[in-house]
Design an enzyme around this catalytic site. Structure first.
Site, PDB file in Angstrom:
ATOM      1  N   ASP A  95       0.546  -1.204   0.097  1.00  0.00           N
ATOM      2  CA  ASP A  95       0.056  -0.163  -0.032  1.00  0.00           C
ATOM      3  C   ASP A  95       0.887   1.483  -0.074  1.00  0.00           C
ATOM      4  O   ASP A  95       0.268   2.372   0.096  1.00  0.00           O
ATOM      5  CB  ASP A  95      -0.926   0.231   1.135  1.00  0.00           C
ATOM      6  CG  ASP A  95      -2.163  -0.857   1.082  1.00  0.00           C
ATOM      7  OD1 ASP A  95      -2.360  -1.350   0.065  1.00  0.00           O
ATOM      8  OD2 ASP A  95      -2.883  -1.105   2.086  1.00  0.00           O
ATOM      9  N   HIS A 115      30.054   0.887  -4.771  1.00  0.00           N
ATOM     10  CA  HIS A 115      28.497   0.945  -4.585  1.00  0.00           C
ATOM     11  C   HIS A 115      28.274   0.872  -3.476  1.00  0.00           C
ATOM     12  O   HIS A 115      27.002   0.713  -3.000  1.00  0.00           O
ATOM     13  CB  HIS A 115      27.812   0.390  -5.657  1.00  0.00           C
ATOM     14  CG  HIS A 115      27.897   0.799  -7.067  1.00  0.00           C
ATOM     15  ND1 HIS A 115      27.520   0.072  -8.287  1.00  0.00           N
ATOM     16  CD2 HIS A 115      28.628   1.916  -7.677  1.00  0.00           C
ATOM     17  CE1 HIS A 115      27.875   0.676  -9.331  1.00  0.00           C
ATOM     18  NE2 HIS A 115      28.509   1.767  -9.155  1.00  0.00           N
ATOM     19  N   ASP A 143      29.973  10.413  -2.037  1.00  0.00           N
ATOM     20  CA  ASP A 143      29.581  10.865  -3.611  1.00  0.00           C
ATOM     21  C   ASP A 143      28.047  10.735  -3.478  1.00  0.00           C
ATOM     22  O   ASP A 143      27.247   9.950  -3.185  1.00  0.00           O
ATOM     23  CB  ASP A 143      29.950   9.299  -4.226  1.00  0.00           C
ATOM     24  CG  ASP A 143      29.600   9.499  -5.755  1.00  0.00           C
ATOM     25  OD1 ASP A 143      28.778  10.448  -6.033  1.00  0.00           O
ATOM     26  OD2 ASP A 143      29.774   8.477  -6.742  1.00  0.00           O
ATOM     27  N   ASP A 189      26.604  15.098  -9.694  1.00  0.00           N
ATOM     28  CA  ASP A 189      26.943  14.051  -9.369  1.00  0.00           C
ATOM     29  C   ASP A 189      28.523  14.651  -9.164  1.00  0.00           C
ATOM     30  O   ASP A 189      29.385  14.918  -9.691  1.00  0.00           O
ATOM     31  CB  ASP A 189      27.273  13.013 -10.465  1.00  0.00           C
ATOM     32  CG  ASP A 189      27.893  11.676 -10.058  1.00  0.00           C
ATOM     33  OD1 ASP A 189      28.196  11.655  -8.865  1.00  0.00           O
ATOM     34  OD2 ASP A 189      27.980  10.940 -11.270  1.00  0.00           O
ATOM     35  N   HIS A 205      37.571   1.554 -12.515  1.00  0.00           N
ATOM     36  CA  HIS A 205      36.242   2.162 -13.243  1.00  0.00           C
ATOM     37  C   HIS A 205      36.899   3.057 -14.390  1.00  0.00           C
ATOM     38  O   HIS A 205      37.873   3.560 -14.509  1.00  0.00           O
ATOM     39  CB  HIS A 205      35.363   2.812 -12.312  1.00  0.00           C
ATOM     40  CG  HIS A 205      35.902   3.702 -11.367  1.00  0.00           C
ATOM     41  ND1 HIS A 205      36.061   5.056 -11.985  1.00  0.00           N
ATOM     42  CD2 HIS A 205      36.332   3.633 -10.285  1.00  0.00           C
ATOM     43  CE1 HIS A 205      36.260   5.981 -10.795  1.00  0.00           C
ATOM     44  NE2 HIS A 205      36.723   5.172  -9.898  1.00  0.00           N
ATOM     45  N   HIS A 228      31.131   9.556 -17.084  1.00  0.00           N
ATOM     46  CA  HIS A 228      29.929   9.180 -17.937  1.00  0.00           C
ATOM     47  C   HIS A 228      29.400  10.502 -18.372  1.00  0.00           C
ATOM     48  O   HIS A 228      29.211  11.701 -17.733  1.00  0.00           O
ATOM     49  CB  HIS A 228      29.081   8.355 -16.905  1.00  0.00           C
ATOM     50  CG  HIS A 228      28.880   8.965 -15.713  1.00  0.00           C
ATOM     51  ND1 HIS A 228      27.930   9.794 -15.374  1.00  0.00           N
ATOM     52  CD2 HIS A 228      29.506   8.623 -14.532  1.00  0.00           C
ATOM     53  CE1 HIS A 228      27.911   9.893 -14.107  1.00  0.00           C
ATOM     54  NE2 HIS A 228      28.815   9.303 -13.513  1.00  0.00           N
ATOM     55  N   HIS A 234      23.583   8.538 -15.094  1.00  0.00           N
ATOM     56  CA  HIS A 234      24.435   7.965 -16.067  1.00  0.00           C
ATOM     57  C   HIS A 234      23.449   8.167 -17.198  1.00  0.00           C
ATOM     58  O   HIS A 234      22.724   7.245 -17.536  1.00  0.00           O
ATOM     59  CB  HIS A 234      24.713   6.456 -15.925  1.00  0.00           C
ATOM     60  CG  HIS A 234      25.574   6.062 -14.518  1.00  0.00           C
ATOM     61  ND1 HIS A 234      26.137   4.918 -14.135  1.00  0.00           N
ATOM     62  CD2 HIS A 234      26.326   7.034 -13.778  1.00  0.00           C
ATOM     63  CE1 HIS A 234      27.039   5.089 -13.412  1.00  0.00           C
ATOM     64  NE2 HIS A 234      27.209   6.234 -13.049  1.00  0.00           N
ATOM     65  N   GLU A 289      35.720  11.748 -13.073  1.00  0.00           N
ATOM     66  CA  GLU A 289      36.228  11.019 -11.785  1.00  0.00           C
ATOM     67  C   GLU A 289      37.041   9.751 -11.588  1.00  0.00           C
ATOM     68  O   GLU A 289      36.676   8.812 -11.270  1.00  0.00           O
ATOM     69  CB  GLU A 289      34.597  10.655 -11.257  1.00  0.00           C
ATOM     70  CG  GLU A 289      34.058   9.743 -12.410  1.00  0.00           C
ATOM     71  CD  GLU A 289      32.490   9.257 -11.869  1.00  0.00           C
ATOM     72  OE1 GLU A 289      32.564   8.766 -10.788  1.00  0.00           O
ATOM     73  OE2 GLU A 289      31.559   9.260 -12.640  1.00  0.00           O
ATOM     74  N   TYR A 331      41.921   2.967  -5.069  1.00  0.00           N
ATOM     75  CA  TYR A 331      41.139   2.278  -4.116  1.00  0.00           C
ATOM     76  C   TYR A 331      42.067   1.103  -3.692  1.00  0.00           C
ATOM     77  O   TYR A 331      42.544   0.264  -4.408  1.00  0.00           O
ATOM     78  CB  TYR A 331      39.985   1.561  -4.535  1.00  0.00           C
ATOM     79  CG  TYR A 331      39.079   2.354  -5.330  1.00  0.00           C
ATOM     80  CD1 TYR A 331      38.148   3.526  -4.703  1.00  0.00           C
ATOM     81  CD2 TYR A 331      39.047   2.639  -6.611  1.00  0.00           C
ATOM     82  CE1 TYR A 331      37.443   4.567  -5.105  1.00  0.00           C
ATOM     83  CE2 TYR A 331      38.481   3.868  -7.231  1.00  0.00           C
ATOM     84  CZ  TYR A 331      37.531   4.472  -6.569  1.00  0.00           C
ATOM     85  OH  TYR A 331      36.968   5.634  -7.185  1.00  0.00           O
ATOM     86  N   ARG A 365      38.210   9.237  -4.531  1.00  0.00           N
ATOM     87  CA  ARG A 365      37.704   9.454  -5.790  1.00  0.00           C
ATOM     88  C   ARG A 365      37.614  11.106  -5.847  1.00  0.00           C
ATOM     89  O   ARG A 365      37.100  11.623  -4.663  1.00  0.00           O
ATOM     90  CB  ARG A 365      36.481   8.628  -6.054  1.00  0.00           C
ATOM     91  CG  ARG A 365      35.816   9.132  -7.680  1.00  0.00           C
ATOM     92  CD  ARG A 365      34.668   8.012  -8.021  1.00  0.00           C
ATOM     93  NE  ARG A 365      33.672   8.002  -7.158  1.00  0.00           N
ATOM     94  CZ  ARG A 365      33.382   6.959  -6.207  1.00  0.00           C
ATOM     95  NH1 ARG A 365      34.126   5.817  -6.326  1.00  0.00           N
ATOM     96  NH2 ARG A 365      32.110   6.921  -5.531  1.00  0.00           N
ATOM     97  N   GLU A 408      35.413  13.795  -8.075  1.00  0.00           N
ATOM     98  CA  GLU A 408      34.505  13.832  -9.185  1.00  0.00           C
ATOM     99  C   GLU A 408      33.791  15.226  -9.384  1.00  0.00           C
ATOM    100  O   GLU A 408      33.077  15.848  -8.375  1.00  0.00           O
ATOM    101  CB  GLU A 408      33.486  12.882  -9.127  1.00  0.00           C
ATOM    102  CG  GLU A 408      32.146  12.753 -10.155  1.00  0.00           C
ATOM    103  CD  GLU A 408      31.169  11.806  -9.938  1.00  0.00           C
ATOM    104  OE1 GLU A 408      30.922  11.284  -8.661  1.00  0.00           O
ATOM    105  OE2 GLU A 408      30.689  11.397 -11.050  1.00  0.00           O
TER     106      GLU A 408
END
Ligand code: GLY
Ligand code: MN
Ligand code: MN
Length: 436
Positions: free
Chosen positions: A36, A240, A257, A268, A347, A351, A358, A381, A385, A403, A405
């Site tokens: 619901d 992620h 991020d 971003d 990575h 993008h 993305h 970015e 790591y 990172r 970015e």
């Protein structure tokens, strides 16, 4: 985005589709979060891009050259009982008067009306696979028309991917779109500054997330453009990571991020800073490599360069840096050829950015990387790591994930960094965090 802008986009698409075509776009269905209770409704970006129509249970149809109107919206009929619970509906009159449709019909009548609109149209522009239930209905309508061949009805022969045309349009941003991204970028940069100011050991990752989201919402961006990452220490090495549940430790770095969405346009930004406000020696050394890589990559963003040029620049600086610090061993050219950097930088450097974080648009045309053009917006970015337990790597580098970015607009002259208000130089960050 005003009505004229949506109309311009439709006109452009109608022109490229050609006379014997029809385009069909269903709205995204509502999505349940639990019994619901729905997720806040966010229209599909393609659907919104052409219509600005905010309701689910709707279908847009574009029919070049149709005498009784080229733009049709199927949508829900007005219903006072339903509207008392869920708010006003546009209805057929609203679809025409407020959203510029030439004609509008109740969505419940689509089975009776849409096959007629498909008659004698040769090409159907449609995105297969996005709404599987709607795919089946469309195939059913076309099949019904095939059954009427003896009555002289011609069913469409081709279903063509609508997204190719539409995504090429979406890739080049208009002035109004750039303004929306600019606002999202400004609010996001402000939120990152706030995160840096309040950060201290002992807080939880979710408390930093709360500060970011407060800043977004308070400035007209009710929702983040994607799931926020607040990752302390080694959590930053999980690309992620979104649990955002751990306590922040003294001497760790924090990777944030997070990007706001404004009028369905995304920002971003990633920033990485010390939990206690002061970079340690090893952190500083790796941070300087990532920052130099990011700056080298941004310097490659200009019209005429290729999509991959910024990535190649970042790879070079990161490989040289990792080698200088002893994390990689060997000749730089060999390390690049063998992609040795991928152990620590796995990575890509960015993008496209737009309504989707993305965003859509091809990265290659044929076999070649795409040439950058004014009006494209992209992220830059790079990162490094080093998870705990990395083999053959001195422990002093473990649990460091970095990172940096930014969001970058390609301009006639070169580029503009839309997120420059978020500090990234070490001395600026330390000054903001009280260690100047
Ligand atoms: N926040 C998603 C990305 O940086 O690609
Ligand atoms: Mn990104
Ligand atoms: Mn990001």
């Amino acid at each position: 985005m005003n009505r004229a802008e949506f109309a311009r986009r439709r006109k452009r698409l109608l022109e490229i589709m050609g006379k014997d075509a029809i385009a069909i776009l269903p709205a995204k269905p509502v999505c349940k979060r639990n019994r619901d209770n729905e997720y806040p409704y966010r229209p599909d970006s393609d659907f919104w891009y052409l219509s600005g129509f905010p309701e689910p249970e709707a279908v847009l149809v574009l029919i070049p050259g149709r005498k009784h109107g080229e733009y049709i919206i199927f949508c829900r009929e007005r219903d006072p009982k339903l509207e008392q619970w869920n708010g006003a509906l546009a209805g057929q009159q609203g679809a025409v008067e407020e959203y510029g449709a030439d004609d509008s019909f109740p969505i419940d009548d689509i089975d009776d009306i849409l096959p007629g609109l498909l008659e004698n149209r040769n090409k159907v522009y449609y995105t297969m696979g996005r709404e599987p239930a709607f795919d089946q209905r469309l195939i059913g309508w076309i099949d019904r028309l095939r059954g009427k061949a003896r009555a002289g009805v011609h069913a469409p022969d081709n279903i063509i991917a609508l997204e190719h045309l539409l995504h090429e349009m979406r890739l080049i941003k208009s002035k109004a779109e750039i303004e929306a991204i600019r606002h999202a970028a400004r609010v996001t940069a402000q939120a990152h500054r706030r995160a840096m100011r309040v950060c201290r050991p002992g807080l939880h990752e979710y408390q930093i997330e709360a500060e970011l989201h407060h800043e977004f919402a308070f400035n007209g961006c009710r929702f983040p453009a994607y799931n926020t990452i607040v990752a302390g220490g080694g959590n930053a090495c999980v690309l992620h990571y979104t649990e955002n549940g751990q306590r922040l430790k003294n001497n760790d770095l924090l990777l944030v991020d997070a990007g706001a969405e404004y009028r369905y346009y995304a920002a971003d930004i990633t920033r990485t800073f010390p939990v206690n406000g002061k970079f340690r020696r090893a952190q500083k050394a790796l941070y300087e490599v990532v920052l130099a890589a990011q700056e080298a990559a941004i310097a490659q963003v200009r019209p005429g360069n290729h999509w991959n040029d910024p990535h190649e620049a970042a790879v070079e600086v990161i490989t040289e840096g990792l080698r200088a610090l002893g994390l990689l061993k060997g000749r730089v050219s060999t390390l690049i050829k063998k992609e040795a950097y991928k152990t620590f930088f796995m990575h890509r450097t960015g993008h496209w950015l737009g309504m989707d974080v993305h965003d859509v648009g091809e990265y290659k045309v044929g076999d070649s990387w795409r040439v950058l053009e004014p009006g494209m917006v992209m992220t830059v970015e790079p990162g490094i790591y080093v998870p705990a337990g990395s083999k053959g790597v001195d422990r002093k580098w473990w649990n460091i994930g970095i990172r940096i970015e930014d969001d970058v607009l390609v301009t006639k002259e070169g580029c503009e960094v839309l997120t420059a208000d978020a500090p990234k130089a070490i001395d600026e960050i330390e000054a903001l965090m009280g260690h100047g």
